[in-house]
Write an enzyme that holds these catalytic residues in place. Structure first.
Site, PDB file in Angstrom:
ATOM      1  CE  LYS A   1      -1.858   3.044   1.957  1.00  0.00           C
ATOM      2  NZ  LYS A   1      -1.678   4.467   1.547  1.00  0.00           N
TER       3      LYS A   1
ATOM      4  CD  GLU B  27      12.401   0.229  10.883  1.00  0.00           C
ATOM      5  OE1 GLU B  27      12.732   1.297  11.432  1.00  0.00           O
ATOM      6  OE2 GLU B  27      13.069  -0.808  10.992  1.00  0.00           O
TER       7      GLU B  27
ATOM      8  CB  CYS C  73      12.599   8.101  10.010  1.00  0.00           C
ATOM      9  SG  CYS C  73      13.736   6.999   9.167  1.00  0.00           S
TER      10      CYS C  73
ATOM     11  CD  GLU D 258       9.378  12.240  13.394  1.00  0.00           C
ATOM     12  OE1 GLU D 258       8.192  11.896  13.471  1.00  0.00           O
ATOM     13  OE2 GLU D 258      10.241  11.570  12.802  1.00  0.00           O
TER      14      GLU D 258
HETATM   15  P1  NAD Z   1       1.767   8.117   8.270  1.00  0.00           P
HETATM   16  O1  NAD Z   1       1.810   7.242   9.443  1.00  0.00           O
HETATM   17  O2  NAD Z   1       0.806   9.220   8.237  1.00  0.00           O
HETATM   18  O3  NAD Z   1       1.512   7.266   6.931  1.00  0.00           O
HETATM   19  C1  NAD Z   1       2.291   6.156   6.590  1.00  0.00           C
HETATM   20  C2  NAD Z   1       1.473   5.210   5.747  1.00  0.00           C
HETATM   21  O4  NAD Z   1       0.400   4.700   6.527  1.00  0.00           O
HETATM   22  C3  NAD Z   1       0.842   5.841   4.504  1.00  0.00           C
HETATM   23  O5  NAD Z   1       0.941   4.925   3.433  1.00  0.00           O
HETATM   24  C4  NAD Z   1      -0.607   5.994   4.908  1.00  0.00           C
HETATM   25  O6  NAD Z   1      -1.497   5.952   3.821  1.00  0.00           O
HETATM   26  C5  NAD Z   1      -0.804   4.783   5.790  1.00  0.00           C
HETATM   27  N1  NAD Z   1      -1.936   4.880   6.727  1.00  0.00           N
HETATM   28  C6  NAD Z   1      -2.524   5.994   7.219  1.00  0.00           C
HETATM   29  N2  NAD Z   1      -3.538   5.656   8.053  1.00  0.00           N
HETATM   30  C7  NAD Z   1      -3.583   4.312   8.095  1.00  0.00           C
HETATM   31  C8  NAD Z   1      -4.378   3.371   8.794  1.00  0.00           C
HETATM   32  N3  NAD Z   1      -5.353   3.747   9.622  1.00  0.00           N
HETATM   33  N4  NAD Z   1      -4.123   2.061   8.631  1.00  0.00           N
HETATM   34  C9  NAD Z   1      -3.121   1.641   7.821  1.00  0.00           C
HETATM   35  N5  NAD Z   1      -2.329   2.495   7.121  1.00  0.00           N
HETATM   36  C10 NAD Z   1      -2.560   3.810   7.257  1.00  0.00           C
HETATM   37  O7  NAD Z   1       3.259   8.610   8.153  1.00  0.00           O
HETATM   38  P2  NAD Z   1       3.811   9.704   7.172  1.00  0.00           P
HETATM   39  O8  NAD Z   1       3.368  11.022   7.674  1.00  0.00           O
HETATM   40  O9  NAD Z   1       3.521   9.297   5.780  1.00  0.00           O
HETATM   41  O10 NAD Z   1       5.388   9.543   7.408  1.00  0.00           O
HETATM   42  C11 NAD Z   1       6.096  10.300   8.324  1.00  0.00           C
HETATM   43  C12 NAD Z   1       6.419   9.499   9.563  1.00  0.00           C
HETATM   44  O11 NAD Z   1       7.064   8.281   9.220  1.00  0.00           O
HETATM   45  C13 NAD Z   1       7.405  10.222  10.465  1.00  0.00           C
HETATM   46  O12 NAD Z   1       7.019  10.056  11.805  1.00  0.00           O
HETATM   47  C14 NAD Z   1       8.722   9.498  10.197  1.00  0.00           C
HETATM   48  O13 NAD Z   1       9.656   9.599  11.235  1.00  0.00           O
HETATM   49  C15 NAD Z   1       8.245   8.102   9.994  1.00  0.00           C
HETATM   50  N6  NAD Z   1       9.246   7.315   9.258  1.00  0.00           N
HETATM   51  C16 NAD Z   1       9.919   6.301   9.898  1.00  0.00           C
HETATM   52  C17 NAD Z   1      10.916   5.595   9.232  1.00  0.00           C
HETATM   53  C18 NAD Z   1      11.704   4.498   9.894  1.00  0.00           C
HETATM   54  O14 NAD Z   1      12.370   3.737   9.192  1.00  0.00           O
HETATM   55  N7  NAD Z   1      11.683   4.352  11.202  1.00  0.00           N
HETATM   56  C19 NAD Z   1      11.202   5.915   7.914  1.00  0.00           C
HETATM   57  C20 NAD Z   1      10.504   6.959   7.306  1.00  0.00           C
HETATM   58  C21 NAD Z   1       9.519   7.639   7.982  1.00  0.00           C
END
Ligand code: NAD
Length: 506
Positions: free
Chosen positions: A178, A252, A287, A388
């Site tokens: 997804k 992650e 991240c 963050e």
């Molecule tokens: P997000 O959690 O808003 O979205 C991530 C994904 O989850 C998207 O594909 C989104 O469509 C999906 N999603 C949203 N609601 C959902 C639900 N209810 N059920 C299942 N999936 C759902 O995150 P973001 O804003 O896209 O990304 C930023 C965040 O990600 C930051 O906190 C960043 O630190 C973190 N991040 C972590 C890593 C790591 O490796 N630890 C890497 C990159 C980003």
């Protein structure tokens, strides 16, 4: 731009596109520009994709690891041929500078090759003898788990998705992805090439909203494992959705990485450049970017001045302009959040120094552009320190001794990465071992510092499990024990059972 020229991210199951409604994908550098459109897949499309993954699983899981590796290498070649187009597309949908997008796109073939290269090690480690207390034979064996769901975020969509997909595929699992709705285009293009190189159904793609397609995937009973990359809040929702069917999980999540600059740090151009890259890379939307800098008080004025001076050379503009150090932030939500954070921090009495150059002042208001800001004098519990930021704003704070530095660095629910900066490697390593973070770097802390051979993931709220490394492959497998005794009557309990059963006979 006409509809024909739009990039598309369709639902792709078993090599076939499924008809769905579509939503536009906008360019964060020019929000009036539609770059493409993504499918609004939902529970029905997820169900079809998971069914294809279930059907494809037995044959894929039965292949020798080396045979799966050959498929991955074939896919890597076909994706590599498209890297230039993919990088441009990533820039147009995320706003990232082209050099960052190239790093993201190249992740797909690189990760497929790196995990394919582990084939012999995986095969050798898959089955091992286990010790038995009595004569007999026992082995433990890692076996493929089943269909795996992968959910990726928008900040580094291609790399982060393939970071989850490649270990699952080499492990023998089938995958349903997804993509993030904000940046689904390049990833969907790469996934189409991947799916085309593999047997039908091994990889499917269901673009859609997180709350629809993402939620349906996380809850689907036939998905055995979720590999999720994104925010803590969404990670928690995914865990809740996965709980009723007891899926295993890799999470992650976010970070609030501290960088500790010790009294003996070499504060020269090289060091400060590393720091600026570690803070402001991809406009702060990585991240494990540095999100808090703590500097020994004896070096605080010197470090802050040099850091601010170097940050003032940053040029913010369209990521397609090669002069851009970084582009706009990717989403409206991030734009509003970071600007509000900057305002709130300034209003709190902290000193906010906004620096850098606007490359296109006339087009500035058309995109989500934000100049970098350096903050001093922020309270330790203010949001700019405690949360963050995920944008181009960084607090710098002083500390007086190493005990205090460790306490401050660890004073967060996050635990993704951290760094120690010192001219004395032994001192830095000693301190590194006391930090509560999944990765601790010495004299570096930026994208590229965590290679695919070294496990990566977070302590505390930053995650569960690890990506990268052999660990991430075995995490995608079940561990089975097969046990045989030469004489089972030697096991404890035999007398008890004999006595009971004889008593019954009487
Ligand atoms: P997000 O959690 O808003 O979205 C991530 C994904 O989850 C998207 O594909 C989104 O469509 C999906 N999603 C949203 N609601 C959902 C639900 N209810 N059920 C299942 N999936 C759902 O995150 P973001 O804003 O896209 O990304 C930023 C965040 O990600 C930051 O906190 C960043 O630190 C973190 N991040 C972590 C890593 C790591 O490796 N630890 C890497 C990159 C980003």
């Amino acid at each position: 731009m006409t509809t024909e020229q739009l990039h598309r991210a369709p639902v792709l199951v078993g090599g076939e596109e499924l008809p769905t409604a579509y939503a536009p994908v906008l360019n964060p550098a020019r929000i009036s520009e539609t770059v493409g459109e993504h499918a609004l897949g939902g529970a029905r499309e997820v169900d079809l994709a998971v069914s294809a993954a279930v059907a494809a699983f037995p044959a894929w899981a039965t292949l020798a690891v080396g045979e799966r590796a050959a498929y991955l290498l074939k896919a890597a070649d076909s994706i590599e041929a498209e890297l230039d187009d993919l990088a441009v597309l990533i820039t147009r949908e995320t706003g990232k500078a082209l050099h960052d997008s190239r790093g993201d796109a190249v992740g797909a073939p690189k990760l497929l090759r790196q995990f394919a290269a582990l084939a012999d090690v995986i095969a050798a480690a898959s089955e091992r003898p286990a010790a038995l207390p009595r004569p007999g034979r026992a082995v433990t064996r890692y076996v493929p788990m089943g269909p795996v769901g992968v959910i990726a975020p928008w900040n580094t969509p291609v790399y982060l998705a393939f970071n989850s997909i490649a270990p699952a595929l080499i492990a023998g699992d089938t995958v349903v992805v997804k993509p993030p709705e904000e940046a689904p285009l390049a990833l969907s293009q790469a996934l189409a090439l991947l799916a085309d190189a593999l047997p039908p159904g091994v990889v499917s793609n269901v673009p859609g909203l997180g709350t629809e397609a993402g939620a349906a995937l996380s809850a689907h009973p036939a998905i055995r494992r979720m590999i999720f990359t994104g925010s803590v809040a969404t990670g928690t929702a995914v865990m809740q959705a996965a709980a009723p069917t007891l899926k295993s999980l890799t999470m992650e999540l976010g970070g609030n990485d501290a960088a500790l600059v010790l009294h003996d740090a070499e504060i020269d151009d090289v060091m400060v450049r590393e720091m600026v890259a570690g803070v402001f890379g991809a406009s702060g939307q990585i991240c494990y970017n540095i999100k808090r800098i703590y500097v020994h008080s004896s070096r605080f004025p010197e470090f802050t001045a040099r850091f601010t001076e170097l940050a003032s050379r940053i040029r913010v503009g369209d990521g397609m302009d090669i002069r851009s150090t970084f582009g706009p932030v990717t989403t409206r939500a991030q734009y509003d959040r970071v600007l509000a954070l900057r305002e709130e921090t300034a209003a709190s009495g902290a000193k906010v120094t906004t620096v850098g150059e606007r490359l296109d002042p006339d087009g500035w208001e058309d995109g989500y552009f934000i100049l970098p800001s350096v903050v001093t004098g922020a309270a330790p519990d203010s949001r700019v320190v405690a949360e963050e930021q995920f944008g181009p704003i960084i607090p710098i704070l002083p500390f007086d001794d190493e005990e205090e530095a460790v306490r401050l660095a660890n004073a967060t629910e996050y635990g993704l990465a951290a760094s120690v900066w010192s001219a004395d490697s032994d001192r830095a390593w000693a301190l590194a071992r006391r930090l509560e973070a999944g990765s601790v770097f010495v004299n570096v802390h930026r994208v590229g510092a965590s290679p695919a051979s070294v496990p990566f993931g977070g302590f505390k709220h930053s995650g569960i499990g690890r990506t990268h490394g052999l660990e991430s492959v075995f995490d995608c497998m079940e561990l089975q024990a097969v046990v045989e005794y030469e004489d089972p009557s030697l096991l404890p309990g035999t007398d008890h059972w004999n006595a009971l059963l004889e008593a019954r006979d009487v």
